[in-house]
Design an enzyme around this catalytic site. Structure first.
Site, PDB file in Angstrom:
ATOM      1  N   VAL A 262       0.814  -1.264   0.164  1.00 37.13           N
ATOM      2  CA  VAL A 262      -0.057  -0.063  -0.095  1.00 37.13           C
ATOM      3  C   VAL A 262       0.721   1.237   0.026  1.00 37.13           C
ATOM      4  CG1 VAL A 262      -1.688   1.223   1.417  1.00 37.13           C
ATOM      5  CG2 VAL A 262      -1.832  -1.148   0.995  1.00 37.13           C
TER       6      VAL A 262
ATOM      7  N   THR B  91       0.954   1.204   7.838  1.00 33.47           N
ATOM      8  CA  THR B  91       1.023  -0.273   8.721  1.00 33.47           C
ATOM      9  C   THR B  91       0.072  -0.533   9.237  1.00 33.47           C
ATOM     10  OG1 THR B  91       1.792   0.684  10.898  1.00 33.47           O
ATOM     11  CG2 THR B  91       3.547   0.961   9.076  1.00 33.47           C
ATOM     12  N   SER B  92       0.085  -2.120   9.923  1.00 33.00           N
ATOM     13  CA  SER B  92      -0.941  -2.524  10.858  1.00 33.00           C
ATOM     14  C   SER B  92      -0.190  -2.582  12.210  1.00 33.00           C
ATOM     15  CB  SER B  92      -1.280  -3.983  10.263  1.00 33.00           C
ATOM     16  OG  SER B  92      -0.245  -4.632  10.243  1.00 33.00           O
TER      17      SER B  92
ATOM     18  N   GLU C 264     -10.142   7.525   6.915  1.00 33.54           N
ATOM     19  CA  GLU C 264     -11.243   7.042   6.332  1.00 33.54           C
ATOM     20  C   GLU C 264     -11.008   5.382   5.580  1.00 33.54           C
ATOM     21  OE1 GLU C 264     -14.687   6.828   5.042  1.00 33.54           O
ATOM     22  OE2 GLU C 264     -14.394   8.970   4.842  1.00 33.54           O
TER      23      GLU C 264
ATOM     24  N   ALA D 218     -12.219   0.755   2.008  1.00 33.23           N
ATOM     25  CA  ALA D 218     -11.137   1.372   1.167  1.00 33.23           C
ATOM     26  C   ALA D 218     -11.318   2.667   0.538  1.00 33.23           C
ATOM     27  CB  ALA D 218     -10.498   0.239   0.282  1.00 33.23           C
TER      28      ALA D 218
ATOM     29  N   GLY E  29      -7.424 -14.423  -3.528  1.00 30.56           N
ATOM     30  CA  GLY E  29      -6.751 -13.413  -2.691  1.00 30.56           C
ATOM     31  C   GLY E  29      -7.690 -12.678  -1.884  1.00 30.56           C
TER      32      GLY E  29
ATOM     33  N   LYS F 137     -14.412  -2.883  12.959  1.00 30.21           N
ATOM     34  CA  LYS F 137     -14.950  -1.783  11.971  1.00 30.21           C
ATOM     35  C   LYS F 137     -16.317  -1.387  12.562  1.00 30.21           C
ATOM     36  CE  LYS F 137     -13.007  -3.595   7.455  1.00 30.21           C
ATOM     37  NZ  LYS F 137     -13.641  -4.172   6.191  1.00 30.21           N
TER      38      LYS F 137
ATOM     39  N   GLY G 109     -11.442  -4.005  -7.950  1.00 27.50           N
ATOM     40  CA  GLY G 109     -10.375  -3.979  -8.670  1.00 27.50           C
ATOM     41  C   GLY G 109      -9.133  -4.241  -7.983  1.00 27.50           C
TER      42      GLY G 109
END
Length: 368
Positions: free
Chosen positions: A16, A95-96, A146, A151, A205, A223, A339
């Site tokens: 990302v 990052t996570s 956001e 995403a 994936g 979330k 996508g």
């Protein structure tokens, strides 16, 4: 009028983060000409190393990082920014890491705005959540995130606009996970075992490295917690009632390799849920906040096939936002991130960066 220089400090140059740099480079001239904003990356990092901008270095960013990156601490980054006199700084967390979010407050106190794809800062204890906001107010800084929810779809922006306009949001419900959407949409419409569709989702994936977080409902619950706090609720993760799709024997402690072997035990449980559906209903796995009842739930439900949630196809997601003004007719936010997901998340981060840059530009204009 010259473009306003915005210094982006990027934490995380994985898929990302790398996509974000490339998107900025591709559109840099456009941002300068159309928005009077000049985005630069004086510091980029991975989990252990950082490249600090050096005068005269002309290589592309990947080569610069490979050749010149050094071990770092967040204090090093703050010190570099001060020594170099960097202004208009946005720290981007791609990052996570649960450790990096603990550095948000020192960063804010030293003049950094924050943009984060990392949701951890918004799901830790409510005291930490509030402390970040106290510091943002005190130091007049901005924190946008956001991509914590969806995403490329501005769900948080819509909810925030409604909330701060004084509109009373009474309920939010929806399918928040593209992977679970794919799995349940196919399971409801095709005559295939649940475990077979699960394997297909992994091949395409759609599933994360350890997808038990999704199947256990934890991913959706995180979330839900971000959304609840956006509505001013002092909720904690333990306040969420989670009805997991996993059997107890397949919980988070179960070895992943063995999970693959045993996933077929889910077939019977899901098949029973499917055969008990009434006509024109489908199975969906949703998150739901009910404000009047003070309830936060993650659960498997039967849904009319003609509802916004029931109509979902592929890996689509949807949010139904109920308000006092609209009554039983929700505002529906529909997402389709089928996508290139990495690029979509990076574009969401870039959108937040540009929003912060515009706020900085307005402040600069006021002071001129």
């Amino acid at each position: 009028m010259s473009a306003l220089r915005i210094n982006v400090i990027l934490f995380g140059i994985g898929n990302v983060g790398s996509a974000l740099i490339n998107q900025v480079l591709e559109s840099q001239q456009f941002f300068q000409e159309k928005r009077n904003i000049d985005l630069r990356f004086p510091i980029i990092t991975n989990s252990t190393l950082a490249f600090f901008e050096k005068e005269g270095v002309k290589n592309v960013w990947e080569a610069n990082f490979d050749q010149l990156a050094i071990p770092f601490t967040v204090s090093d980054i703050i010190g570099f920014a001060k020594n170099q006199g960097l202004e208009n700084i946005i720290a981007v967390d791609a990052t996570s890491s649960s450790e990096l979010v603990k550095q948000y407050i020192p960063l804010i106190q030293n003049g950094f705005n924050i943009v984060a794809a990392n949701p951890n800062a918004n799901i830790l204890h409510i005291d930490f959540y509030k402390e970040i906001r106290r510091n943002l107010k005190k130091y007049d800084k901005t924190f946008l995130y956001e991509t914590n929810i969806e995403a490329g779809i501005p769900v948080l922006q819509i909810i925030s606009d409604l909330y701060y306009s004084g509109e009373r949001i009474t309920k939010i419900r929806g399918v928040f996970s593209d992977s679970l959407s794919y799995i349940l949409n196919r399971f409801s419409s095709e005559d295939l075992p649940f475990s077979t569709i699960l394997k297909d989702a992994e091949k395409t994936g759609l599933l994360k490295t350890d997808f038990r977080d999704e199947l256990s409902g934890i991913g959706v619950a995180k979330k839900l917690l971000v959304l609840a706090r956006e509505l001013g609720k002092n909720a904690e993760f333990l306040d969420i009632k989670i009805n997991s799709l996993l059997y107890n024997d397949l919980d988070g402690a179960h070895l992943k390799s063995k999970f693959h072997y045993d996933a077929a035990v889910l077939d019977k449980y899901l098949e029973i849920a499917k055969v008990t559906l009434v006509k024109n209903e489908v199975l969906r796995y949703i998150g739901e906040i009910s404000i009047p009842e003070d309830k936060l739930e993650v659960k498997l439900v039967s849904e009319p096939i003609n509802s916004a949630i029931g109509k979902l196809k592929g890996s689509e997601t949807v949010f139904e936002i109920y308000t006092q003004s609209r009554g039983n007719v929700p505002l529906v936010v529909h997402g389709n991130n089928s996508g290139k997901k990495t690029e979509i998340i990076a574009r969401g981060i870039l959108t937040d960066i540009l929003k912060v840059a515009e706020k900085i530009k307005i402040k600069e204009t006021i002071w001129l």
